[in-house]
Design a protein around this motif. Sequence first.
Motif, PDB file in Angstrom:
ATOM      1  N   VAL A   1      25.247 -18.673  41.766  1.00 28.04           N
ATOM      2  CA  VAL A   1      25.983 -18.921  40.517  1.00 28.04           C
ATOM      3  C   VAL A   1      26.039 -20.417  40.235  1.00 28.04           C
ATOM      4  O   VAL A   1      25.807 -20.865  39.108  1.00 28.04           O
ATOM      5  CB  VAL A   1      27.413 -18.327  40.606  1.00 28.04           C
TER       6      VAL A   1
ATOM      7  N   ALA B   1      24.391 -22.192  37.123  1.00 25.86           N
ATOM      8  CA  ALA B   1      25.223 -22.951  36.187  1.00 25.86           C
ATOM      9  C   ALA B   1      24.676 -24.356  35.972  1.00 25.86           C
ATOM     10  O   ALA B   1      24.858 -24.949  34.915  1.00 25.86           O
ATOM     11  CB  ALA B   1      26.661 -23.013  36.701  1.00 25.86           C
TER      12      ALA B   1
ATOM     13  N   PHE C   1      19.270 -17.831  38.541  1.00 22.81           N
ATOM     14  CA  PHE C   1      19.765 -16.820  37.599  1.00 22.81           C
ATOM     15  C   PHE C   1      18.935 -15.542  37.704  1.00 22.81           C
ATOM     16  O   PHE C   1      19.485 -14.433  37.682  1.00 22.81           O
ATOM     17  CB  PHE C   1      19.725 -17.367  36.168  1.00 22.81           C
TER      18      PHE C   1
ATOM     19  N   VAL D   1      26.501 -13.254  30.873  1.00 23.68           N
ATOM     20  CA  VAL D   1      26.603 -13.937  32.167  1.00 23.68           C
ATOM     21  C   VAL D   1      25.969 -15.327  32.047  1.00 23.68           C
ATOM     22  O   VAL D   1      26.541 -16.325  32.489  1.00 23.68           O
ATOM     23  CB  VAL D   1      25.896 -13.132  33.283  1.00 23.68           C
TER      24      VAL D   1
ATOM     25  N   ILE E   1      28.408 -18.362  32.674  1.00 26.57           N
ATOM     26  CA  ILE E   1      28.356 -18.536  34.133  1.00 26.57           C
ATOM     27  C   ILE E   1      29.075 -19.807  34.577  1.00 26.57           C
ATOM     28  O   ILE E   1      29.627 -19.869  35.676  1.00 26.57           O
ATOM     29  CB  ILE E   1      26.897 -18.507  34.642  1.00 26.57           C
TER      30      ILE E   1
END
Lengths: 190, 226
Positions: free
Chosen positions: A18, A22, A29, A65, A69
């Motif tokens: 994550v 990000a 991802f 997402v 994220i």
Amino acid sequence: MMPATVERSEPVSDLDLVRAAAAGDAAAFEQLYHLHNRRVYSLCLRMLSSGTQAEDMTQEVFLQVFRKIGSFRGDSAFTTWLHRLTVNQVLMHFRKRGVKLEHTSEEGDFTNVVETPLQSTRRISMVDRLDLDKAIGELPPGYRTVFILHDVEGYEHEEISGLLKVSVGTSKSQLHKARMRLRDLLKSKH
Amino acid sequence: MNCQECEEIISDYVDGALEPGAQTKIEHHLANCEACRAVRDDLLQIVHFSKQLPLHIPTSDLWSRIQTEIEAEQPKTWWARSKARLQNLYGRDFKFSIPQFAAIAAACIIVAAIGVVVWQKNNSQVPQFANAAPADNQLQTKLANDPSFQEFEQTIKQLKESVEQRKDTWGPELRLSFERNMTSIDQSLNDCRQLLSRNPNDETCKELLKNAYSEKVRVLQGFANF
């Protein structure tokens, strides 16, 4: 294109992925997608009862997402966050389409629920498990939503009450009706 | 308890959510009612197997579709890309306020203006700058004695201390961004100082230097809040 990827030879945690995603790591991802797409898709499929809609919803979930994220702080597990996001997306879809819970009284209408019992010696086998999955798809949307949230996904009635904006009593009533309807559906398959 | 009363609470019973009194009553009924026992057994199985349902697999091109959508959403402009990266990096809806945006725009204008002035001075007044080095020392003394510049220096010193304390919490991208900003602004300040050293009484140069100081303060204030 998304930014350059990072080579990985060892498994990494969801939180690491994550954080990398990000920061713009496309490979991270993608890895998150491959780790979690089946769970998201399965939840969407069960709630929507349509493979096409479930894929569209799964796509929308992962786009959300991607967009959000950076707001994941790691206070809960990523799977919990993702799961909640998925449920919210599906419920939003229902609201847009005007899907409502099946009508029950606040206390629940439990008349005519004493059914001819299944043979008590019969066990649900692996095949029955697939039947159960199929039968869930045949439930009316309101029953199905509460059943999936409670029995499949493990939400408490208080949480369902908050998510669906209904009373705890209504959630319990819908769950009971869903279970009894499933029992009928499974019985009819044998 | 009769069968209907049993049915009303049997789901709660299966979930283990009954009060002890109700549980005792329903268990007593179940012990004596085969039909309700069958319902209980079926519900227990449904609940049990619902937690073990198989996972389904989406079609293999779903990731490609998602990837295409993501790439279509990627901001096209440098500004939007930078903003998006900051949003991702800090996990919040990062927005520059109008004054902050104005400050950045002003900084760009100042840097451009300094560039133009430096270029003009270098190209039109080279002989006048022949003794620039001795003037630097004079300028430093003059600036050190100017209350407005002293105030800038003091503010910048305090802000730098705040920034240093915050730096440990920064990621590498923010550190890099900070260093780049500081390098750019310090370059502007140096250019202004050079101009002023060559033209100590030039009010335009003084104004440019003050603006450069202001920008440094504003940028430091911004980073001190991260």
